[in-house]
Design a protein around this motif. Sequence first.
Motif, short mmCIF file in Angstrom:
data_model
loop_
_atom_site.label_atom_id
_atom_site.label_comp_id
_atom_site.label_asym_id
_atom_site.label_seq_id
_atom_site.Cartn_x
_atom_site.Cartn_y
_atom_site.Cartn_z
N HIS A 478 -10.22 27.79 -15.48
CA HIS A 478 -10.10 29.14 -16.04
C HIS A 478 -11.42 29.93 -15.97
O HIS A 478 -11.96 30.38 -16.98
CB HIS A 478 -9.62 29.06 -17.50
N PRO A 479 -11.97 30.11 -14.75
CA PRO A 479 -13.21 30.90 -14.63
C PRO A 479 -12.95 32.38 -14.90
O PRO A 479 -11.97 32.94 -14.42
CB PRO A 479 -13.62 30.68 -13.17
N LEU A 480 -13.84 33.01 -15.66
CA LEU A 480 -13.64 34.41 -16.05
C LEU A 480 -14.66 35.37 -15.44
O LEU A 480 -14.45 36.58 -15.50
CB LEU A 480 -13.69 34.55 -17.57
N GLY A 481 -15.75 34.85 -14.87
CA GLY A 481 -16.79 35.76 -14.38
C GLY A 481 -17.46 35.26 -13.12
O GLY A 481 -17.56 34.04 -12.89
N VAL A 482 -17.91 36.20 -12.28
CA VAL A 482 -18.68 35.89 -11.07
C VAL A 482 -19.77 36.94 -10.90
O VAL A 482 -19.60 38.09 -11.30
CB VAL A 482 -17.79 35.89 -9.79
N THR A 483 -20.90 36.53 -10.31
CA THR A 483 -21.92 37.52 -9.94
C THR A 483 -22.65 37.02 -8.70
O THR A 483 -22.92 35.83 -8.55
CB THR A 483 -22.91 37.79 -11.11
N TRP A 484 -22.97 37.96 -7.79
CA TRP A 484 -23.53 37.64 -6.47
C TRP A 484 -25.04 37.78 -6.52
O TRP A 484 -25.58 38.82 -6.93
CB TRP A 484 -22.94 38.57 -5.42
N VAL A 493 -20.81 31.44 -11.07
CA VAL A 493 -19.47 31.47 -11.65
C VAL A 493 -19.53 31.05 -13.11
O VAL A 493 -20.14 30.01 -13.43
CB VAL A 493 -18.51 30.50 -10.90
N ALA A 494 -18.94 31.85 -13.99
CA ALA A 494 -18.75 31.42 -15.38
C ALA A 494 -17.48 30.58 -15.40
O ALA A 494 -16.37 31.11 -15.39
CB ALA A 494 -18.61 32.64 -16.30
N HIS A 499 -17.12 25.24 -19.84
CA HIS A 499 -18.35 25.56 -20.58
C HIS A 499 -19.59 25.38 -19.71
O HIS A 499 -20.62 24.88 -20.16
CB HIS A 499 -18.45 24.70 -21.85
N LYS A 500 -19.46 25.81 -18.45
CA LYS A 500 -20.57 25.63 -17.50
C LYS A 500 -20.81 26.91 -16.70
O LYS A 500 -19.91 27.76 -16.58
CB LYS A 500 -20.24 24.51 -16.51
N ILE A 501 -22.01 27.00 -16.15
CA ILE A 501 -22.31 28.00 -15.13
C ILE A 501 -22.45 27.22 -13.81
O ILE A 501 -23.22 26.26 -13.74
CB ILE A 501 -23.62 28.76 -15.44
N LYS A 502 -21.69 27.64 -12.81
CA LYS A 502 -21.74 26.95 -11.51
C LYS A 502 -22.23 27.92 -10.44
O LYS A 502 -22.24 29.14 -10.66
CB LYS A 502 -20.36 26.39 -11.16
N PHE A 503 -22.64 27.37 -9.30
CA PHE A 503 -23.01 28.23 -8.18
C PHE A 503 -22.27 27.77 -6.94
O PHE A 503 -21.98 26.59 -6.75
CB PHE A 503 -24.53 28.28 -7.97
N VAL A 504 -21.95 28.76 -6.09
CA VAL A 504 -21.17 28.50 -4.88
C VAL A 504 -21.95 29.08 -3.70
O VAL A 504 -22.41 30.22 -3.74
CB VAL A 504 -19.78 29.17 -4.96
N THR A 513 -22.77 22.49 -10.34
CA THR A 513 -23.14 22.93 -11.69
C THR A 513 -24.60 23.37 -11.72
O THR A 513 -25.48 22.66 -11.23
CB THR A 513 -22.91 21.80 -12.70
N LEU A 514 -24.84 24.54 -12.29
CA LEU A 514 -26.20 25.04 -12.48
C LEU A 514 -26.68 24.74 -13.90
O LEU A 514 -27.81 24.32 -14.11
CB LEU A 514 -26.25 26.55 -12.23
N ALA A 515 -25.82 24.99 -14.89
CA ALA A 515 -26.21 24.81 -16.29
C ALA A 515 -24.99 24.45 -17.12
O ALA A 515 -23.87 24.85 -16.80
CB ALA A 515 -26.86 26.08 -16.83
N GLY A 516 -25.24 23.72 -18.20
CA GLY A 516 -24.15 23.30 -19.09
C GLY A 516 -23.80 21.85 -18.88
O GLY A 516 -23.90 21.32 -17.77
#
Length: 732
Positions: A478-484, A493-494, A499-504, A513-516
């Motif tokens: 259930h990701p709700l946010g993205v930012t480039w 990606v939120a 409960h994590k911040i990921k990067f793609v 996973t970046l954080a969490g």
Amino acid sequence: ARQGGNMAAGGGLPGLLPAQSQLEYDLLDALAPQEKHSLVSQYLEKVDSRERDLRVPDFGGDLEWLNTEGPISLYKDLCGKVVVLDFFTYCCINCIHLLPDLHVLEHKYSDKDGLLIVGVHSAKFPNEKVLSNIKSAVLRYNITHPVVNDADATLWHELDVSCWPTLVILGPRGNMLFSLVGEGHKDKLFLFTSVALKFYKEKGQITDNKIGTKLYRDSLPSSALLFPGKVTVDNSGDRLVIADTGHHRILVVRKNGHILHTIGGPNSGRKDGSFSEAAFNSPQGVAIKNNIIYVADTENHLIRKIDLELERVNTVAGIGTQGTDKEGGAKGEEQPISSPWDVIFGNSVSGTHEDDVLWIAMAGTHQVWALMLECGKLPKGSDLKKGTCIRFAGSGNEENRNNAYPHKAGFAQPSGLSLASEEPWNCIFVADSESSTVRTIALKDGAVKHLVGGERDPLNLFAFGDVDEAGINAKLQHPLGVTWDKKRKLLYVADSYNHKIKFVDPKMKNCATLAGTGEASNVVGSSLMQSTFNEPGGLCIEQNGRLLYIADTNNHQIKVLDLETKTVSMLPILNTEIFDVVDSPFVQNNKMANVPRLPKSAPNIQLPSLTVTPGQTLQFLLRLSLPANTKLTEEAPSSWFLTAEGNEWLLQGQNPSGEIEDISHQPFIALQLPGNCLSSEAMLSVKACLYYCSKDSSACMMKGISFNQPLRIANTNQGSLAQVELTYSFLN
């Protein structure tokens, strides 16, 4: 049908189907309200006289409850009530759309009238089974009726429920009367419940006893932010815009957390006008360019425009009620829309203006729309007039379907957008929450492609998890946010329910996973992998690529992730009034949020007594000096604040705090005495808290000082202004 312990054979919802289908068919031909009432009464006579009731099993004794004094039994506590069971899951947009109908119903009929609504939370995602997350949703959506956490969906299975939301209406013996599947049945809901109440009252089977309720929200302290859903940063990096969703307002703050503008709140509403008049309803997405902000006013089903120079809010799309149109094409203010969740700027194909399109994640119809801010063309489209609001991608079916033709693609509650306009990407990234995927929409031709998460079957919306892998093998929840991140060519990606911040990396489709940690909690300041979040809903990155701001929704905070030092901190929200948790009148609380405590070593300077008159203005001139070769720390805002212990009336309606931004230009602090003073003597304290570091940044310090000003209040003519200099030099 599955058999419940108390249920008749052929029970569950299928047992209701034959008789209710006939009733629904008959109601289509009935025009007059009286005729409809009569048909429902006849149906109830028939259902009520069955040899055996279609009964619902009781709630399990070990289930967790919210908004009640304790567990509720269907057959002990709710005997003699018409009960509406709302089978819901808090991520589901259709379930959210149903809540206003239930609010109206429970205002019309109380438990004393014989009606009670019970929310039966039946989770889709594992994260939704956790009681603390359901608590957050109960607060966020202002649910005031009892809610039971049926984490294993026991009742759902017993009754053969198959769809979120489903309403099941019970008679006073726990006997099933009606079911309503999906949203949009308000008229039937009110018809069925009102006739059932009348029918059983006439039989003497309705009781007027009250059910013990205890609202969860009443047990909580107030907070500066409440469920902030989204955050964005302007091009300069100096200003953030926060959707303070639970307080129904938009905040514009400096990067140090000092509030510049508060727009709307704290109660929900729908109103254009000045910043103090304007009202929003659970706003989510925000986009800023220069002094213009666009807002996805989600539960008002509107797009709003905020002009920071004129300090005005107006509506640019939507009509204020939920739309079902999946095509669009009308002028914004005439075009019904449904639960917009995010907004970003973009460029049309042929336009001469930059940022002439506002892309909209239209969660309610599972599509991505465009609002034309100037005349122009969309990819593969015809010329569109300024102000047109139109569907760009998505059929409107809730699916995880990729397609070269944008109108044939399917999304499932798209909730976050980000733009990568440069080659080779030239696309919109979409956080598609209910399919647990991130998708791309090509800006050249509108083709919708898969990036990470989900699975290949477009109808399977249950392919979620927490797996750092590539493409289809990666799993999100259930990701709700993205930012480039243009600098690093990465997408953040939120991953909200993990409960994590990921990067793609969109080139290799790798997701990591970046954080969490995956645990829903609130650990700040440690390394990225030890920091924790709780359903982060949105994120943005400043243009220089250093700071990533995260709306940590269920922690009621904005987190700041420094991508260079690999640290996480919390953004303090300064100089704000504190609101009660939900639905309170506007309350100013002089115990302000984030007022720093002065160190014990802070000097206490007693000033000579000052004679003043009611209505007079006092002006304190700060003259503080720092040690040589030091400077104020930008990241930790220095501030002043006023206190008047035992004489709080002195500060009524005053501005009790502010920032010290520049040691060479210190603020004047003005205080106007009330015209009606409550005593002839008072003590006012002016306090300052300075954060400073040596110019080589090798060491940072925090120093405080308190100036105590005794006041003698007399009705003598003292002039309109009294100035007091507050001088002090800090030494190393």
